[in-house]
Design an enzyme around this catalytic site. Structure first.
Site, PDB file in Angstrom:
ATOM      1  N   ASP A  13     -11.766  -8.665   3.765  1.00  0.00           N
ATOM      2  CA  ASP A  13     -10.999  -9.578   2.937  1.00  0.00           C
ATOM      3  C   ASP A  13      -9.423  -9.648   3.700  1.00  0.00           C
ATOM      4  O   ASP A  13      -8.546 -10.405   2.947  1.00  0.00           O
ATOM      5  CB  ASP A  13     -10.775  -9.087   1.564  1.00  0.00           C
ATOM      6  N   SER A  29     -11.892  -0.575   1.784  1.00  0.00           N
ATOM      7  CA  SER A  29     -11.448  -1.439   2.709  1.00  0.00           C
ATOM      8  C   SER A  29     -10.815  -1.049   3.999  1.00  0.00           C
ATOM      9  O   SER A  29     -11.954  -0.575   4.837  1.00  0.00           O
ATOM     10  CB  SER A  29     -10.071  -1.766   1.700  1.00  0.00           C
ATOM     11  N   ARG A  44      10.365   0.708  -0.753  1.00  0.00           N
ATOM     12  CA  ARG A  44       9.621   0.822  -1.901  1.00  0.00           C
ATOM     13  C   ARG A  44       8.576   1.929  -2.095  1.00  0.00           C
ATOM     14  O   ARG A  44       8.169   2.479  -0.941  1.00  0.00           O
ATOM     15  CB  ARG A  44       8.843  -0.643  -2.010  1.00  0.00           C
ATOM     16  N   PRO A  45       8.375   2.372  -3.181  1.00  0.00           N
ATOM     17  CA  PRO A  45       7.224   3.459  -3.420  1.00  0.00           C
ATOM     18  C   PRO A  45       5.890   3.163  -2.941  1.00  0.00           C
ATOM     19  O   PRO A  45       5.652   1.719  -3.440  1.00  0.00           O
ATOM     20  CB  PRO A  45       7.485   3.967  -4.743  1.00  0.00           C
ATOM     21  N   GLU A  63      -0.308 -11.949   2.347  1.00  0.00           N
ATOM     22  CA  GLU A  63       0.674 -10.921   2.623  1.00  0.00           C
ATOM     23  C   GLU A  63       0.724 -10.734   4.242  1.00  0.00           C
ATOM     24  O   GLU A  63      -0.196 -11.180   4.907  1.00  0.00           O
ATOM     25  CB  GLU A  63      -0.116  -9.610   2.096  1.00  0.00           C
ATOM     26  N   ALA A  64       1.600 -10.190   4.754  1.00  0.00           N
ATOM     27  CA  ALA A  64       1.819  -9.987   6.147  1.00  0.00           C
ATOM     28  C   ALA A  64       0.772  -9.525   6.466  1.00  0.00           C
ATOM     29  O   ALA A  64       0.140  -9.660   7.941  1.00  0.00           O
ATOM     30  CB  ALA A  64       3.203  -9.315   6.416  1.00  0.00           C
ATOM     31  N   ASP A  99     -13.437  -4.250   4.739  1.00  0.00           N
ATOM     32  CA  ASP A  99     -14.449  -5.018   3.812  1.00  0.00           C
ATOM     33  C   ASP A  99     -14.278  -6.561   3.832  1.00  0.00           C
ATOM     34  O   ASP A  99     -14.682  -7.136   3.132  1.00  0.00           O
ATOM     35  CB  ASP A  99     -14.076  -4.510   2.261  1.00  0.00           C
TER      36      ASP A  99
END
Length: 544
Positions: free
Chosen positions: A281, A65, A499-500, A371-372, A279
């Site tokens: 997307d 990606s 967040r991890p 998603e942002a 890729d």
């Protein structure tokens, strides 16, 4: 059994480096290409077993990606074009990490656990991106498929969404579309031409778009598709892979994170531009204004544009269908407020990762998720599709309702419902702007983003962070959420979460506030709290 002998023989050509441990994450396996040969062979084995289990064609996509060119990766595609089911992600990790001598026992254990009939036929579609490592790595996948007696179709160079589409078409016996790349281009371009042909006074400006192909597979494929569009959309392609490096200073991820135009793209004020990722997307749009200021239209803006368009069409068609937008914690607060307060649309928040958004979107008649970062699509339930078809055929319905139903029908055909798809999303956005007679500036003005900042903090072990409430709050380590809450209170219209990472030992920090200075200061202060309370590695984060 003869097939196991072949597995033993062929796996010797794809040996696993001793002690190497990799995890099947939200985007499959992804790392330096040199470490992936054994993984690819084993994913060929796994895809074959998955095909036998589901009695359907399974896809394997070789891509990393938006990662740098020297990386590569692999993801599996389930029968309806969706991502592989979570239990099988676990099997992928087990199989990938079994030492050489443990490969057969792990394989046999999996076959037993899933009660797989080894006599069942298996079919696997393989696709690859343009990285130089993709050729040999996709061959390793095919070796794995052949070792267990599966049939393998090499689809060659394709975008990730194209492979998802091909798998879905194959398993629906062509109901979703023709299972060829030509079929993909025809389905999308015909829907686009149908949607835009009756639009009055489309100017040349509205028919032209600048596209940054990230020097990847998307550049190759969008130029193939352009001929099918019959000059209804004319694309100026930059970063087409002829000279630059894949994803280097270009592509959707670069534009989103750096908030500036990619290298090699000459933009005049007000011109519409979009960038794909490696890729194809993901997609983001952007333009510069007359004062040379850069304006980004990311996944949140795309979701808002599409949901407004679909909601209006449902009203015109008089159809009572439930429409919802699925976001993650990264969605800009302004977009959430606009959707809930102005549009009166249901907004659902999920954990980061497309599989979570896709799953949540399936719960509604029409589920829009982005998603942002620009990865997203629209899902229509069977019921929604049937109601739209019925109305389009209904001879008693009035003209306005029928027209809206036809428009919805063509919109469904323009959308790749299997996964986020930069080419399909681009055509959908272009069609919506044309139908609504909107400029990119008018689209941008629907709402104003709150200034925000994303940072990352290196830690010794990312697993010390545990989150809840769709990753918006931390429950471990102790004291971290309280520290974040206190810091957020210092600023106006502020919000922050941590967040991890799913792939590396870093903690991602997001902050937004009413000014860029405040967002930057908050992000820095939260980074310091993470560094102090979550085992930060190296120097303390410096102010921006």
């Amino acid at each position: 059994m003869a097939e196991f002998e072949e597995v033993t023989q062929k796996s010797a050509h794809h040996p696993k480096p001793v002690g190497l441990v990799l995890q099947y994450g939200t985007a499959g396996f992804r790392t330096c290409a040199k470490k992936l040969d054994h993984i690819m062979f084993r994913m060929g084995l796994l895809a074959t077993l998955r095909s036998k289990k589901t009695k359907a064609t399974i896809g394997v996509m070789v891509t990393a990606s938006h990662n740098p060119e020297e990386d590569n990766g692999v993801k599996l595609v389930d029968p309806m074009g969706e991502m592989v089911t979570p239990a099988w992600e676990g099997y992928a990790t087990e199989l990938a990490n079994a030492e050489q001598e443990g490969l057969l026992p792990t394989l046999k254990d999996l076959i037993e656990r899933e009660a797989i009939d080894m006599a069942q036929e298996a079919n696997v579609f393989v696709g690859k991106d343009t990285r130089c490592s993709s050729e040999s790595l996709s061959k390793a996948v095919m070796d794995g498929v052949c070792a267990l007696g599966g049939h393998c179709k090499d689809n060659g160079l394709v975008t990730t969404p194209q492979l998802h589409y091909l798998v879905c078409c194959q398993n629906t016996q062509g109901r979703y579309g023709e299972a060829t790349i030509k079929g993909y281009y025809q389905k999308l371009s015909q829907a686009f031409i149908q949607l835009t042909k009756n639009v009055p006074n489309r100017t040349d400006d509205q028919k032209t778009l600048l596209v940054d192909g990230a020097n990847g597979i998307g550049a190759l494929k969008v130029s193939e598709m352009e001929t099918y569009l019959k000059k209804e959309l004319q694309l100026s392609l930059f970063n087409d892979g002829s000279s630059g490096k894949l994803n280097h200073l270009c592509g959707a991820d670069f534009v989103k994170v750096q908030q500036r135009a990619p290298k090699g793209v000459e933009i005049s004020a007000g011109e519409r531009c979009c960038s794909y990722d490696g890729d194809a997307d993901r997609i983001v749009y952007y333009y510069t204004d007359s004062a040379s200021r850069f304006h980004l239209l990311d996944g949140d803006k795309i979701a808002t544009l599409i949901s407004t368009y679909l909601k209006d069409l449902l009203t015109q068609a008089g159809l009572d269908l439930q429409i919802a937008v699925v976001q993650t914690a990264y969605a800009n607060g302004s977009s959430t407020r606009y959707l809930e307060d102005v549009m009166k649309v249901i907004v659902r928040c999920t954990k980061t990762g497309v599989k979570h958004l896709h799953h949540a979107a399936q719960e509604f008649d029409i589920g829009i998720y982005f998603e942002a970062n620009g990865h997203g699509t629209v899902l229509f339930s069977k019921l929604a599709e049937e109601k739209i078809q019925q109305l389009a055929r209904d001879s008693n319905a009035n003209d306005e309702r029928k027209r809206a139903a036809f428009t919805l029908h063509n919109t469904i055909n323009l959308i790749n419902q299997t996964v986020g798809d930069a080419m399909s999303d681009m055509l959908l956005i272009e069609a919506v702007l044309a139908i609504r007679g909107m400029t990119v500036q008018q689209w941008d003005a629907i709402y104003t983003d709150l200034p925000n900042r994303q940072l990352k903090v290196k830690v010794a072990d990312r697993r010390v962070i545990d989150t809840t409430d769709a990753e918006r709050r931390t429950v471990r380590p102790e004291g971290l959420q309280e520290a974040i809450d206190l810091l957020v209170k210092k600023y106006r219209r502020a919000r922050s979460f941590v967040r991890p990472s799913g792939t590396e030992d870093v903690v991602r920090v997001y902050a937004e506030a009413d000014t860029q200075e405040s967002a930057d200061a908050l992000a820095h202060e939260v980074s310091l709290a993470v560094h102090q309370l979550a085992g930060g590695v190296g120097e303390e984060p410096k102010p921006l």
